[in-house]
Write an enzyme that holds these catalytic residues in place. Structure first.
Site, PDB file in Angstrom:
ATOM      1  CB  SER A 177      -0.929   0.007   1.215  1.00 56.96           C
ATOM      2  OG  SER A 177      -1.698  -1.173   1.224  1.00 56.96           O
ATOM      3  CG  ASP A 216     -10.509  -3.180   1.154  1.00 56.56           C
ATOM      4  OD1 ASP A 216     -10.493  -2.253   0.315  1.00 56.56           O
ATOM      5  OD2 ASP A 216     -10.025  -3.099   2.303  1.00 56.56           O
ATOM      6  CG  HIS A 231     -12.323   0.939   3.383  1.00 49.88           C
ATOM      7  ND1 HIS A 231     -11.594   1.178   4.523  1.00 49.88           N
ATOM      8  CD2 HIS A 231     -11.683  -0.083   2.741  1.00 49.88           C
ATOM      9  CE1 HIS A 231     -10.535   0.364   4.564  1.00 49.88           C
ATOM     10  NE2 HIS A 231     -10.581  -0.418   3.492  1.00 49.88           N
ATOM     11  CB  CYS A 266     -10.011   2.016   0.533  1.00 44.09           C
ATOM     12  SG  CYS A 266     -11.243   1.212  -0.497  1.00 44.09           S
TER      13      CYS A 266
END
Lengths: 382, 620
Positions: free
Chosen positions: B329, B368, B374, B388
């Site tokens: 991420s 996810d 989310h 997310c």
């Protein structure tokens, strides 16, 4: 060959005893010109030795002692009239042969060669004695009959030379055998044997060289010859001597590097620099100028010797004097020739300059004989 | 002879005399010729060949003895010494002066520890060296041994202790992967090095800046022209040219920050790279576990080396520049920026996140990290803040792999950073072209999705992440990372600063897009729902960051990832990238903790410690 009988014992009257202008002491036999030459050479030699030995006064002291002894031997022998020498010649020669045989059987071994005879008090090289005994014997034998000698007598004379030379070669000592052989051969040449005969002999010797190469020479001697032919093939081994010695001489140039300043010699690059290769030290430090000076002293001594031989009054003394002085020339030429790479390395010292004892005594004894011959002349009626 | 009468004898006598005289004259001529031969020979040697033999004589006499230069020292940015030269004591013997070698060695053994190995090496060296030269018997004597020997020196003629300068790293393990170390020149290096300038030098940089700045640190060899004897003994010095010592090297590295970084990583395996975005200067470069470089200087013992080389922890491996990790991420801010700059989305764009994403005509669910999603209206800011995945699946799909890979290249992903130490990895930033070349396969849309969350083929080194973060912090200015800051001659106090190297700039289409992304990263740390909110609560300065939790192995459809059930080496890598102060960044940092688990929980607190050490320990 019988020892004497036919030979007349002729007690010459030595008129020099009364008429000598040169003798300091009445009846003292000394050839001043020769003496002076030898003295100058010795002094020059001491200076070179001082440098070559790394400024070692101990070495100089021992050399001075030897020189003194050698000069005394010379003066002593100069007092012996030539006919006494002639009388004792066969005995001295025979003794020499016996001693050579003794060396081969019981001699001390040094540096791979059997040369020394230990007599308890001192060691003695019989081969040195032969340097004088052989020319004496050849001269003694040939002077029995009229010159030039017959072919048969030449052959006998040759055998007188070959026997001791072979014995010395067996030790092995190439340098000395060469000198002894040439001393004898020179006597033969001086007798006036025909050039035609000499030429034939020369060709025969050349032809027999291979025989010597394969049967008579030791490995190390063969190696020396090979090294002489191409020293660069073995620059760190046996070629090292010649290479370093040529560098020393060549780098000396015209004026030299100066006394005690030769880098080749002072920094140990030059091997055997106090003994056989001392000429290279001289050449490096004093240059061409110095060499010309040194060679003039040698030439002067040889010229004086030839003059003595020329003026000698009978066959025996002529032949002997001529041979002894020319042997001295051979010494000089072979030593300088080998150090400068003209000749193979054979162990021949530079007379009166190289450090070392026995050969010096022999050499000076020879000069004693020369002086004796010259100073015991009868004045011929003119 | 009786048969000859007197007349004949007299006649013969005259003839003989003439014959003999002619022969004497002949030999007189021979004498003259021989003398001429000798003189000619001398003239040839001493005049015509004089030059040649003079050269040979000089070569005999004079030799060059190299004097190795003193190696330059290495300092950190504040002048703290990192690599120095300390005297090291060596026990040396001069064989010429020793009568009974065995006896001396036996006696030495009583006061100084000598291994059989030492003695074997000594005997070998002794045979190769001149008798009058000192041969080392034992290296690195302790001070106690030096004292013990000194007290008994009189008993050991020909034995002495020599002090040599040896490289020493006073901080030991600290920053070893940045500094590297020197070691004895090996045979392969001997062939490569310039034999003239390394004449007399025994050590060479093997790694890190010691290696890459070798020529500067080494200096220039000096020499002595000495007169030597035939045996090689030095008689006197004719000429001496002093060596030029190597230049001292100042690094951008801040050893205090480095220490904080390594301490923060603690027992973890991982790496931290901190860069000053304004200069590209590397403030800290940590790869843990590390190792002590000092034993390598004189040759590490085989057993110790084997232990290091075979350890599963891989202490010798420089993770910071060589490690290839999925960035996870931490890549999202870059993807987000790409979306904005390519006008695929705008600040107000929202997406619904049910916790999974599906492509048309594909049954596979792209999950996810948050099973329940989310929410219905996720903006880019929220997607970055809470990381997310679904938002970025969609964004990546809309951007397409071609635009993603082009944009990522601007931030240095998949490219060498150009750092001034050797061995860095290029990482991997996938593209359609790359896949065709490397895998001979076409690009699938699903791969675009996982590229959008930094998984899949994506691989980056901690250094690359730090560089990318610095570019982001710098509003697009890409400066190459550098460890070396300045050089200084050992005899002066003037530092010669090395220039920055600008590798390029990322074209900025809308400055507000960048501000938006940076603002989102601040929210990661400084908002109630930020994935790294824990480190923002008590921070006195504003941090912009992004967490990352990179999968090490794939989870099958319909499986759940339960940390406790996964073997340690298959657990997620924890990542965090950040820069601070967010509005005026002076440091950009990337943290990777191998199998550390959560980026926000594990990596972010470590990064915070590094940032604190730099910003609060404030020195610039």
């Amino acid at each position: 060959m019988s020892f004497n009988s036919s030979r007349q014992y002729s007690p010459w009257v030595d008129r020099r005893q009364s008429k000598s202008m040169m003798g300091i002491v009445r009846g003292f036999h000394l050839d001043w010109p020769l003496f002076a030459g030898l003295l100058v050479l010795s002094v020059v030699g001491l200076f070179i030795l001082y440098s070559a030995s790394g400024q070692d006064l101990g070495t100089i002291g021992r050399q001075v002692l030897r020189l003194t002894m050698a000069f005394m031997v010379m003066l002593l022998i100069a007092q012996i009239p030539p006919h006494h020498l002639e009388f004792w010649t066969p005995w001295v020669f025979s003794l020499g042969i016996v001693l050579l045989l003794a060396v081969l059987l019981f001699g001390d071994v040094g540096k791979g060669a059997q040369r020394w005879l230990d007599l308890g008090l001192f060691r003695f090289q019989p081969s040195e004695l032969m340097k004088i005994a052989v020319p004496m014997m050849v001269a003694w034998y040939l002077s029995e009959k009229a010159m030039p000698p017959s072919f048969l007598r030449i052959l006998v004379a040759l055998s007188i030379i070959v026997v001791p030379v072979t014995l010395i070669m067996k030790q092995p000592d190439l340098g000395t055998s060469l000198l002894v052989g040439s001393a004898g051969a020179i006597v033969l040449l001086l007798t006036g044997i025909s050039w035609w005969l000499i030429g034939t002999a020369g060709i025969l010797m050349a032809a027999s060289a291979p025989v010597a190469w394969f049967y008579l020479m030791h490995d190390y001697q063969r190696q020396r010859v090979l090294t002489f032919l191409s020293p660069e093939n073995d620059p760190l081994g046996s070629g090292y001597h010649i290479i370093q010695s040529k560098i020393a001489i060549g780098s000396g140039g015209i004026y030299g590097k100066g006394w005690l300043n030769g880098t080749q010699s002072q920094l140990d690059f030059l091997p055997e620099r106090s003994t056989d290769f001392i000429f290279a030290v001289f050449a490096e430090e004093f240059g061409l100028i110095g060499i010309l000076f040194l060679l003039s002293i040698f030439s002067y001594i040889v010229m004086r010797g030839l003059r003595i031989a020329y003026q000698a009054q009978d066959t025996y003394t002529r032949l002997l004097a001529g041979s002894l002085v020319l042997t001295f020339l051979v010494y000089v030429f072979v030593n300088i020739g080998m150090v400068s790479g003209l000749l193979p390395v054979v162990g021949v010292p530079l007379p009166l300059v190289s450090y070392g004892g026995t050969s010096m005594v022999t050499l000076m004894a020879a000069f004693g004989v020369l002086m004796s011959i010259h100073t015991h002349r009868k004045l011929l009626p003119s | 002879m009786a048969q000859f009468d007197t007349r004949v004898t007299l006649k013969d006598h005259l003839r003989e005399t003439q014959l003999f005289s002619s022969r004497i004259i002949f030999f007189f001529a021979i004498t003259v010729i021989l003398i001429i031969v000798l003189v000619s020979r001398m003239v040839y040697l001493q005049i015509f060949s004089h030059q040649h033999y003079t050269t040979l004589s000089q070569n005999n006499r004079v030799s060059l003895v190299p004097i190795p230069p003193t190696r330059g020292l290495i300092y950190d940015r504040n002048g703290v010494i990192l690599a120095q030269n300390l005297p090291s004591f060596t026990l040396e013997l001069i064989p010429e002066k020793i009568e009974d070698m065995d006896l001396i060695i036996t006696e030495l053994r009583a006061i100084i520890e000598l291994s059989d190995e030492d003695i074997q090496r000594f005997e070998k060296l002794r045979n190769q060296t001149s008798k009058f030269k000192a041969v080392p018997l034992r290296y690195r004597l302790t001070e106690e041994e030096v004292a013990r020997f000194s007290a008994r020196r009189h008993r050991f003629p020909g034995v002495d202790i020599a002090a040599r300068l040896m490289r020493h790293y006073p901080h030991g393990k600290l920053a070893v992967h940045a500094l590297g170390y020197v070691g004895r020149i090996n045979e392969a290096e001997l062939k490569k090095l310039d034999s003239a300038s390394y004449n007399g030098t025994t050590h060479v940089g093997k790694n890190g800046v010691e290696r890459s700045y070798e020529t500067i640190l080494h200096g220039e060899v000096g020499f002595k022209r000495v007169e030597t004897s035939a045996q090689g003994r030095v008689i006197r010095v004719l000429e001496e040219q002093r060596p030029i010592p190597g230049k001292d090297l100042f690094l951008h590295l801040d050893i205090a920050v480095q220490a904080a970084a390594e301490a923060a990583l603690g027992e973890n395996r991982g790496a931290i790279v901190a860069i000053d975005p304004r200069t590209g200067g590397v403030i800290a470069l940590a790869s843990m576990p590390g190792f002590d470089p000092n034993p390598f200087v004189n040759g590490i013992e085989t057993a110790a080396y084997t232990a290091l080389a075979t350890s599963t922890q891989q202490p010798l491996f420089n993770r910071a520049i060589k490690g290839r990790y999925p960035p996870g991420s931490t890549l999202k801010p870059f993807i987000g920026l790409a979306g904005l700059e390519y006008d695929v989305i705008h600040g107000g764009s929202t997406i619904a996140c049910p916790g999974w994403y599906m492509l048309k005509n594909d049954e596979r669910r792209y999950r996810d990290w948050k099973r329940d999603g989310h929410g219905e209206e996720v903006t880019l800011r929220g997607a970055i803040r809470e990381s997310c995945d679904v938002y970025f699946y969609d964004l990546a799909l809309n951007l397409g792999i071609d635009r993603i890979s082009a944009f990522m290249r601007h931030f240095g992903f998949g490219e060498y950073t150009g750092i001034d130490i050797l061995g860095e990895t290029r990482g991997l930033s996938p593209s359609r072209e790359w896949k065709r070349r490397a895998k001979r396969e076409m690009w699938y849309p699903g791969e675009t999705l996982i590229t959008g969350i930094g998984q899949g083929f994506n691989l980056a080194s901690p250094l690359q992440l730090a560089v990318g973060t610095a570019i982001l912090a710098n509003n697009g200015l890409h400066i190459e990372p550098r460890l070396a800051m300045a050089l200084q001659n050992s005899d002066s106090n003037e530092k010669e600063y090395l220039p920055f190297s600008v590798a390029g700039t990322v074209p900025v289409i809308k400055k507000s897009n960048w501000d938006y992304v940076i603002d989102s990263m601040i929210k990661v740390v400084h908002s109630a729902r930020g994935s790294a909110r824990r480190i923002g609560e008590d921070s006195s300065y504003i941090i912009a960051g992004k967490t990352g939790t990179a999968q090490v192995f794939g989870i099958k459809q319909n499986e759940r990832y339960i940390k406790e059930e996964v073997e340690l080496h298959l657990r997620d890598h924890a990542l965090f990238v950040a820069f601070a102060p967010a509005r005026n960044p002076t440091i950009a940092v990337s943290v990777i903790v191998e199998n550390g688990g959560s980026g926000g929980g594990v990596a972010a607190p470590i990064a915070r410690k590094v940032l604190d050490a730099y910003i609060q320990g404030s020195r610039t």
